[in-house]
Design a protein around this motif. Structure first.
Motif, mmCIF file in Angstrom:
data_model
loop_
_atom_site.group_PDB
_atom_site.id
_atom_site.type_symbol
_atom_site.label_atom_id
_atom_site.label_comp_id
_atom_site.label_asym_id
_atom_site.label_seq_id
_atom_site.Cartn_x
_atom_site.Cartn_y
_atom_site.Cartn_z
ATOM 1 N N ASP A 65 6.667 6.974 12.444
ATOM 2 C CA ASP A 65 5.237 6.889 12.553
ATOM 3 C C ASP A 65 4.318 6.482 11.496
ATOM 4 N N ASN A 97 2.080 3.323 12.633
ATOM 5 C CA ASN A 97 0.365 3.638 12.070
ATOM 6 C C ASN A 97 -0.170 2.578 11.064
ATOM 7 N N ARG A 121 -0.448 -1.002 12.635
ATOM 8 C CA ARG A 121 -1.394 -0.700 13.647
ATOM 9 C C ARG A 121 -2.864 -1.161 12.889
#
Length: 184
Positions: free
Chosen positions: A48, A52, A55
């Motif tokens: 994660d 993230n 992104r």
């Protein structure tokens, strides 16, 4: 332009979970000040963080997301030692650039645990079919249920290792997209 996007097939099965070849931590990128793996992190937490960061790749500095990915990459991943400009070029020239954004949400979970510090984490990206296609994403990786093209998914598969060589941290050895219907 779409023809310039390369389809990177997953590596052969033996490369998924290295046997005999130990995974090790790799040096952090120069001037990197972002998150780093910790032995207390679960595999899906580590992924994660990577998802993230990628992104928001250029925040707070250029390619910070890619540098975060390298921080969580093992020595089994050939891109771990690639120069940053080559790594960025490979990402921009493939459908992996969807990891830089263009999806609505992501969710990671351990899909399979092999014991001995090996597992796979699946990250489900959700977006409209058009959002995936706008990133030159291959249709064989997009699943739209019930004819709803506004809420489609794609699955990112991360092969992970946690060992003495990785300093007790979960690091990813390889990453690829799963075709709809399985059959890596």
């Amino acid at each position: 332009r779409a023809s310039a996007v390369k389809d990177f097939p997953p590596p052969p099965a033996p490369a998924y979970i290295p046997s005999g070849g130990e995974s090790y931590s790799v040096p952090l990128p120069a001037d990197y000040k972002g998150p780093v793996p910790k032995p207390s992190m679960k595999a899906e937490e580590a992924i994660d963080i990577v998802v993230n960061a990628m992104r928001n790749n250029d925040s707070p500095s250029p390619n910070n997301g890619l540098k975060t990915a390298i921080a969580f990459t093992s020595s089994q991943n050939p891109l771990a030692s690639a120069p940053m400009d080559k790594f960025r070029s490979l990402m921009d020239g493939s459908y992996y650039k969807i990891l830089f954004g263009g999806y609505d949400k992501s969710e990671s979970k351990v899909f399979e645990s092999f014991g001995n510090g090996k597992c796979t984490v699946h990250t489900t990206l959700t977006a409209s079919k058009q959002a995936f296609l706008d990133k030159n994403f291959k249709e064989k990786y997009i699943e739209c249920k019930g004819g709803d093209d506004k809420s489609c998914t794609a699955t990112v598969v991360w092969k992970m290792t946690k060992s003495e060589g990785t300093n007790g941290n979960w690091l990813f050895d390889t990453v690829f997209f799963a075709p709809v219907g399985g059959g890596y």
